[in-house]
Design a protein around this motif. Structure first.
Motif, PDB file in Angstrom:
ATOM      1  N   ASP A   1      91.017  28.101  78.334  1.00 31.26           N
ATOM      2  CA  ASP A   1      89.975  29.529  78.485  1.00 31.26           C
ATOM      3  C   ASP A   1      90.126  29.203  79.783  1.00 31.26           C
ATOM      4  O   ASP A   1      89.952  30.483  80.882  1.00 31.26           O
ATOM      5  CB  ASP A   1      89.294  28.077  78.026  1.00 31.26           C
ATOM      6  CG  ASP A   1      88.468  28.421  76.964  1.00 31.26           C
ATOM      7  OD1 ASP A   1      88.231  29.628  76.621  1.00 31.26           O
ATOM      8  OD2 ASP A   1      87.135  27.965  76.306  1.00 31.26           O
ATOM      9  N   ALA A   2      91.159  28.084  80.746  1.00 25.37           N
ATOM     10  CA  ALA A   2      91.014  27.810  81.943  1.00 25.37           C
ATOM     11  C   ALA A   2      91.917  28.935  82.380  1.00 25.37           C
ATOM     12  O   ALA A   2      92.169  29.894  83.203  1.00 25.37           O
ATOM     13  CB  ALA A   2      92.471  26.374  82.086  1.00 25.37           C
ATOM     14  N   ALA A   3      93.006  29.426  82.042  1.00 24.24           N
ATOM     15  CA  ALA A   3      93.546  30.110  82.060  1.00 24.24           C
ATOM     16  C   ALA A   3      93.341  32.087  81.390  1.00 24.24           C
ATOM     17  O   ALA A   3      93.233  32.459  82.723  1.00 24.24           O
ATOM     18  CB  ALA A   3      94.988  30.546  81.268  1.00 24.24           C
TER      19      ALA A   3
ATOM     20  N   ARG B   1      92.336  24.343  73.708  1.00 23.98           N
ATOM     21  CA  ARG B   1      91.159  25.379  73.685  1.00 23.98           C
ATOM     22  C   ARG B   1      91.057  25.553  74.988  1.00 23.98           C
ATOM     23  O   ARG B   1      90.851  26.500  75.850  1.00 23.98           O
ATOM     24  CB  ARG B   1      89.884  25.952  73.038  1.00 23.98           C
ATOM     25  CG  ARG B   1      89.181  26.349  73.409  1.00 23.98           C
ATOM     26  CD  ARG B   1      88.925  27.556  71.974  1.00 23.98           C
ATOM     27  NE  ARG B   1      88.675  29.024  72.952  1.00 23.98           N
ATOM     28  CZ  ARG B   1      89.031  29.748  72.321  1.00 23.98           C
ATOM     29  NH1 ARG B   1      89.514  30.487  72.372  1.00 23.98           N
ATOM     30  NH2 ARG B   1      88.805  31.045  73.940  1.00 23.98           N
ATOM     31  N   SER B   2      90.616  24.173  75.431  1.00 25.44           N
ATOM     32  CA  SER B   2      90.228  24.285  77.428  1.00 25.44           C
ATOM     33  C   SER B   2      91.509  24.801  77.957  1.00 25.44           C
ATOM     34  O   SER B   2      91.240  25.806  78.875  1.00 25.44           O
ATOM     35  CB  SER B   2      89.774  22.821  77.558  1.00 25.44           C
ATOM     36  OG  SER B   2      91.350  22.688  77.029  1.00 25.44           O
ATOM     37  N   LEU B   3      92.405  24.452  77.216  1.00 23.55           N
ATOM     38  CA  LEU B   3      94.028  25.405  78.613  1.00 23.55           C
ATOM     39  C   LEU B   3      93.571  26.176  78.463  1.00 23.55           C
ATOM     40  O   LEU B   3      93.631  27.033  79.718  1.00 23.55           O
ATOM     41  CB  LEU B   3      94.735  24.755  78.267  1.00 23.55           C
ATOM     42  CG  LEU B   3      95.010  22.980  78.836  1.00 23.55           C
ATOM     43  CD1 LEU B   3      96.764  22.517  78.404  1.00 23.55           C
ATOM     44  CD2 LEU B   3      94.839  23.094  79.527  1.00 23.55           C
TER      45      LEU B   3
END
Lengths: 283, 293
Positions: B179-181, B175-177
């Motif tokens: 979110d980063a995008a 999920r964090s990736l």
């Protein structure tokens, strides 16, 4: 934690200001014009309300620190500022978040353009499993900000320099980002966010997973970046808030208890709850 | 805190310890026995197929077509590859699209309905799928026994595997990736195509390979849809029956000729080798992808 080593509450906070980093503005409200104004913000996950009537402002060239115990809503609040909470199903927001006078939750707002202007650094470094260069270039590609190879290279170098990472990675830009150390990865994430030239940087406990030396580097970086950006930083670390921020906001159970110049808030808070928190009575 | 760290007293080993050891011994013993049973069956099958298949293996098998119950297997090998790849080609676009939808876009009731349907499809016996395609395409559409009908049958069988493995693979993208995008200003579609899909690619490929392996090993749905041919495929999508390896195993082993048995074992060996190789490749892909994240 034993409570005996803490200062008694009458003497004010137990925060050592001698450790303030060079470049920190002395924690006075020397900030520029108002960039973000939050009015009467209520936020819900489903029927569960997490933010209550939050009022807040963020000025140009300032670091605003958000402190408060776990679950007090400070991260949720931060994510309201670039509409990252939009991606959470069942979430709902009332009130207004104005960026340069325009409500970012108003009709016809381009969320994508908003997120480019309001960048975000996450608690745990989250570089893409691509090369170092591709990580920094991602935002440029997505936003169509660069076309030619030379443009990409220039922005990649500039961003990595700004994040203080250039000298460490300039010879291995085509290596996987995940081969970097934890602190380097977090600085890479900062470079990645800087590449799209945001105007405001949101940092969600950016150093909480890092060692003290790397934490210091990130803090120095935040102070350097303040010259060009406004920074809102969530932190669990009160010393960190005291070291780097100009103003501090204390969140408790979804409400802003008080927001004040950092030195004032840590030495002479107006509210009893703030004093209890910064002196270690709870949290 | 210090009080909690007081030394823990260990009771003397007594009847409880004995019982524990006995349970341990029994547990391990039963597990070993189960493993031996399963393992020996697998090894036995493999040994028989390899011994009898190897002795039947000639270079002629790969260069000649089948003549009655003798000759080579070139037509069957070609047909198996054509049918399996055709099935994948048909199943991949809808399967992958559904997987993306389930993983990233829908969190409501429709998703659970689709998931349920996919699970039902996995449970439908392949011969039923074959019969359905026979009635619908071979007869009603007038396609006749053909590569197209066989591929459609294999596509229906492979679809739920591709769909569910794609969903799983995309779900495992942190999920964090994403979110980063999003935080960099990427749109939903952008995040799907530049983050989720590339990162989930090894997992998605595993699903495709799984469907391929199933397609290569299917018999019943093809009997209804592809029939059989002694000749090489001439490239017609419809009205041209096409051969495949599993037919040789199924039909030739019951013939009273040594040459037919040899072909059946050779076909079995080829199918087994193919499935094993696909299995090893997908394992390697999975290991590599789990290391990357």
């Amino acid at each position: 934690m034993p409570n005996a080593t803490r200062n008694p509450p009458e003497t004010g906070g137990g925060i050592d200001f001698g450790a303030a980093l060079p470049g920190a503005s002395g924690n006075e409200t020397a900030a520029g014009r108002e960039r973000i104004a939050v009015r009467n913000l209520n936020f819900y996950y489903g029927s569960h309300q997490v933010l209550f009537e939050v009022q807040e402002t963020v000025h140009e060239h300032e670091i605003l620190a958000l402190i408060g115990p776990s679950g007090c809503g400070k991260s949720t609040f931060l994510r309201c500022l670039n509409r990252m909470n939009d991606t959470i199903p069942g979430s709902r927001l009332e009130g207004e978040v104005a960026l340069d006078g325009r409500n970012i939750y108003g009709p016809g707002v381009d969320v994508i353009a908003l997120r480019r202007r309001v960048g975000m650094i996450f608690q745990r470094s989250n570089p893409f499993p691509f090369t170092i260069a591709a990580n920094v270039a991602y935002g440029l590609k997505v936003n169509g900000l660069a076309r030619r190879r030379s443009e990409f290279e220039a922005v990649i170098e500039r961003s990595l320099r700004a994040a203080g990472l250039w000298d460490e990675v300039k010879d291995r830009l085509d290596k996987p980002a995940l081969s970097l150390s934890g602190g380097q990865q977090q600085r890479l994430c900062i470079a990645r966010a800087l590449a799209v030239e945001p105007e405001i940087l949101l940092m969600d406990e950016p150093a909480s997973a890092l060692d003290p030396i790397t934490t210091t580097r990130i803090e120095e970086l935040a102070i350097e970046l303040k010259a060009r950006y406004s920074i809102v930083i969530v932190t669990h670390n009160l010393q960190q808030a005291a070291r780097i921020s100009d103003r501090t906001s204390f969140f408790l159970m979804g409400r802003v208890v008080e927001t004040d110049a950092t030195r004032k808030l840590f030495t002479n808070p107006s509210r009893q709850e703030t004093e209890d928190y910064i002196t270690g009575r709870f949290g | 805190m210090a009080a909690a760290l007081a030394p823990i007293s260990f009771p003397h080993p007594g009847r409880r310890a004995l019982r524990r050891r006995l349970a341990d011994f029994l547990g391990w013993g039963l597990c070993g026995l189960a493993f031996l049973l399963l393992g020996s069956a697998t090894v036995w099958i493999l040994v028989v197929i390899f011994l009898r298949g190897m002795s039947a293996l000639h270079l002629n098998l790969l260069t000649q077509v089948t003549q009655g119950t003798a000759g080579g297997l070139l037509n069957a090998i070609e047909g198996t590859l054509v049918l399996a790849l055709g099935g994948i080609l048909l199943a991949l676009p809808p399967g992958l699209a559904t997987g993306i939808y389930l993983a990233e876009y829908d969190r409501g009731r429709l998703a659970s309905i689709i998931r349920f349907l996919a699970d039902v499809l996995v449970g439908v016996p392949s011969i039923v799928v074959g019969y359905f395609v026979y009635v619908a395409m071979v007869i009603a559409f007038g396609w006749g026994f053909s590569m197209a009908a066989g591929s459609v049958a294999l596509a229906i069988i492979g679809l739920p595997y591709i769909c569910r493995t794609s969903e799983m693979a995309i779900r495992q993208v942190p999920r964090s990736l994403r979110d980063a995008a999003f935080a960099l200003g990427a749109s939903d579609a952008r995040v799907t195509f530049t983050i989720s899909l590339p990162i989930a690619l090894p997992g998605i490929t595993t699903g495709i390979l799984l469907a391929l392996a199933i397609g290569v090993g299917e018999t019943a749905p093809l009997i209804y849809t592809a029939d059989w041919s002694n000749y090489l495929w001439t490239g017609h999508l419809t009205k041209e029956p096409i051969g495949y390896l599993t037919y040789v195993i199924y039909a030739f082993i019951t013939q009273p000729f040594e040459s037919a048995h040899a072909l059946a074992y050779a076909a079995a060996l080829l199918v087994t080798l193919f499935v094993l190789i696909i299995g090893v490749i997908s394992r390697m892909l999975l290991v590599r992808s789990s290391r990357a994240l």
